[in-house]
Design a protein around this motif. Structure first.
Motif, PDB file in Angstrom:
ATOM      1  N   LEU A 130       0.816  -1.203   0.000  1.00  0.00           N
ATOM      2  CA  LEU A 130       0.000   0.000   0.000  1.00  0.00           C
ATOM      3  C   LEU A 130       0.857   1.264   0.000  1.00  0.00           C
ATOM      4  CD1 LEU A 130      -2.930  -0.947   2.397  1.00  0.00           C
ATOM      5  CD2 LEU A 130      -2.743  -1.210  -0.070  1.00  0.00           C
ATOM      6  N   LEU A 131       1.993   1.227   0.688  1.00  0.00           N
ATOM      7  CA  LEU A 131       2.905   2.373   0.663  1.00  0.00           C
ATOM      8  C   LEU A 131       3.446   2.594  -0.742  1.00  0.00           C
ATOM      9  CD1 LEU A 131       4.918   1.927   3.997  1.00  0.00           C
ATOM     10  CD2 LEU A 131       3.342   3.783   3.415  1.00  0.00           C
ATOM     11  N   LEU A 132       3.779   1.487  -1.422  1.00  0.00           N
ATOM     12  CA  LEU A 132       4.257   1.589  -2.795  1.00  0.00           C
ATOM     13  C   LEU A 132       3.183   2.160  -3.708  1.00  0.00           C
ATOM     14  CD1 LEU A 132       6.476   1.012  -4.876  1.00  0.00           C
ATOM     15  CD2 LEU A 132       5.560  -1.316  -5.094  1.00  0.00           C
ATOM     16  N   ALA A 133       1.945   1.712  -3.513  1.00  0.00           N
ATOM     17  CA  ALA A 133       0.833   2.218  -4.329  1.00  0.00           C
ATOM     18  C   ALA A 133       0.596   3.701  -4.073  1.00  0.00           C
ATOM     19  CB  ALA A 133      -0.431   1.412  -4.034  1.00  0.00           C
ATOM     20  N   GLU A 134       0.679   4.106  -2.818  1.00  0.00           N
ATOM     21  CA  GLU A 134       0.502   5.523  -2.489  1.00  0.00           C
ATOM     22  C   GLU A 134       1.569   6.368  -3.169  1.00  0.00           C
ATOM     23  OE1 GLU A 134       0.574   5.731   1.730  1.00  0.00           O
ATOM     24  OE2 GLU A 134      -1.488   5.023   1.984  1.00  0.00           O
ATOM     25  N   GLY A 135       2.789   5.836  -3.199  1.00  0.00           N
ATOM     26  CA  GLY A 135       3.880   6.546  -3.849  1.00  0.00           C
ATOM     27  C   GLY A 135       3.675   6.703  -5.337  1.00  0.00           C
ATOM     28  N   LYS A 136       2.890   5.821  -5.926  1.00  0.00           N
ATOM     29  CA  LYS A 136       2.592   5.903  -7.355  1.00  0.00           C
ATOM     30  C   LYS A 136       1.378   6.799  -7.639  1.00  0.00           C
ATOM     31  CE  LYS A 136       4.376   1.384  -8.804  1.00  0.00           C
ATOM     32  NZ  LYS A 136       4.003   0.093  -9.447  1.00  0.00           N
ATOM     33  N   GLY A 137       0.763   7.287  -6.595  1.00  0.00           N
ATOM     34  CA  GLY A 137      -0.385   8.151  -6.787  1.00  0.00           C
ATOM     35  C   GLY A 137      -1.673   7.418  -7.085  1.00  0.00           C
ATOM     36  N   VAL A 138      -1.781   6.177  -6.625  1.00  0.00           N
ATOM     37  CA  VAL A 138      -2.985   5.393  -6.870  1.00  0.00           C
ATOM     38  C   VAL A 138      -4.144   5.950  -6.040  1.00  0.00           C
ATOM     39  CG1 VAL A 138      -4.008   3.086  -6.685  1.00  0.00           C
ATOM     40  CG2 VAL A 138      -1.626   3.340  -7.382  1.00  0.00           C
ATOM     41  N   ASP A 139      -5.337   5.885  -6.612  1.00  0.00           N
ATOM     42  CA  ASP A 139      -6.553   6.322  -5.925  1.00  0.00           C
ATOM     43  C   ASP A 139      -6.645   5.656  -4.554  1.00  0.00           C
ATOM     44  OD1 ASP A 139      -9.207   6.582  -4.979  1.00  0.00           O
ATOM     45  OD2 ASP A 139      -9.986   6.743  -7.009  1.00  0.00           O
ATOM     46  N   PRO A 140      -6.774   6.432  -3.464  1.00  0.00           N
ATOM     47  CA  PRO A 140      -6.841   5.863  -2.119  1.00  0.00           C
ATOM     48  C   PRO A 140      -7.932   4.801  -1.947  1.00  0.00           C
ATOM     49  CG  PRO A 140      -6.542   8.228  -1.991  1.00  0.00           C
ATOM     50  CD  PRO A 140      -6.798   7.904  -3.440  1.00  0.00           C
ATOM     51  N   SER A 141      -9.063   4.969  -2.630  1.00  0.00           N
ATOM     52  CA  SER A 141     -10.144   3.988  -2.494  1.00  0.00           C
ATOM     53  C   SER A 141      -9.728   2.630  -3.052  1.00  0.00           C
ATOM     54  CB  SER A 141     -11.407   4.489  -3.197  1.00  0.00           C
ATOM     55  OG  SER A 141     -11.211   4.582  -4.601  1.00  0.00           O
ATOM     56  N   LEU A 142      -8.926   2.631  -4.123  1.00  0.00           N
ATOM     57  CA  LEU A 142      -8.436   1.380  -4.690  1.00  0.00           C
ATOM     58  C   LEU A 142      -7.410   0.734  -3.775  1.00  0.00           C
ATOM     59  CD1 LEU A 142      -8.043   2.311  -8.475  1.00  0.00           C
ATOM     60  CD2 LEU A 142      -9.925   1.081  -7.355  1.00  0.00           C
ATOM     61  N   ILE A 143      -6.599   1.578  -3.145  1.00  0.00           N
ATOM     62  CA  ILE A 143      -5.609   1.068  -2.200  1.00  0.00           C
ATOM     63  C   ILE A 143      -6.313   0.379  -1.031  1.00  0.00           C
ATOM     64  CG2 ILE A 143      -3.818   1.736  -0.549  1.00  0.00           C
ATOM     65  CD1 ILE A 143      -3.065   4.002  -2.441  1.00  0.00           C
TER      66      ILE A 143
END
Length: 216
Positions: A130-143
């Motif tokens: 999830l930290l990696l996804a956040e760093g990529k700018g992924v939509d928080p709801s998808l995370i």
């Protein structure tokens, strides 16, 4: 820091035995002899995991679980349920989102430790992903959805094994009732649907470009 595990069972013998097993493996056990005592302890101490028996009196494990998950201060604590009682289809459906795993009594020490380690490992893996996804700018709801699916798939798979055993589908000579078979099929379909969705999310995360300024 010591990893603390709160053991909740109304049997002194079982609590002492589980505490000895956990201590030998390097964990720090906290002992509660029933649901009421468990809730009192949680007002002053937050363990890393709760090992919770189902068949207790006067407050059983499911009621205790409901109170734990209903409190904002304790709802994120992982809960490993255990019992000599077979989980019913209705219980599996109602509580699968609230628990992190299930083991049967009599508790096999190796299976118990494996389950505990799996819970901690899964939580750490999800945090890193999830930290990696956040760093990529992924939509928080998808995370958030991805993290919930990672947990639910593993829990549902384990519950499916328990449920199949409980309804006797794996026992020669026993014919499950239509309701039992419907419950098993529903959980099988839920697992399959979750697996399809998480593959979609994994592909999406893999395609997501890194934030501006970090592209090569």
């Amino acid at each position: 820091m010591d990893t603390t595990i709160l053991i909740v069972d109304d049997s002194q013998f079982i609590v002492d035995g589980l505490a000895a097993i956990l201590s030998r493996k390097g964990y720090s056990p906290i002992m509660a002899h029933g649901g009421d005592e468990c809730l009192r302890i949680l007002k002053s101490a937050i363990p890393d995991l709760i090992l919770l028996d189902i068949m207790m009196e006067p407050m059983d494990g499911w009621e205790t679980l409901e109170k734990i998950k209903g409190d904002p201060d304790t709802r994120e604590i992982p809960v490993l349920m255990f019992s000599a009682k077979k989980i019913t289809p209705a219980e599996a459906k109602e509580h699968s989102l609230s628990i992190d795993d299930f083991v049967s009594k009599p508790v096999n020490p190796a299976q118990l430790i494996e389950s505990i380690q799996r819970i901690f490992s899964r939580r750490n893996d999800i945090k890193e992903e999830l930290l990696l996804a956040e760093g990529k700018g992924v939509d928080p709801s998808l995370i958030k959805e991805y993290g919930a699916l990672r947990k639910s798939i593993e829990v549902d798979r384990n519950l499916l094994v328990v449920l199949r055993s409980a309804v006797g589908r794996d026992q020669a000579g026993r014919t499950p009732s239509p309701d039992e078979m419907a419950a098993v099929r529903a959980l099988e379909e839920k697992v399959a649907s979750s697996e399809r969705r998480i593959r979609e999310l994994q592909e999406l995360l893999a395609r997501t470009a890194p934030p501006a300024g970090q592209q090569e």
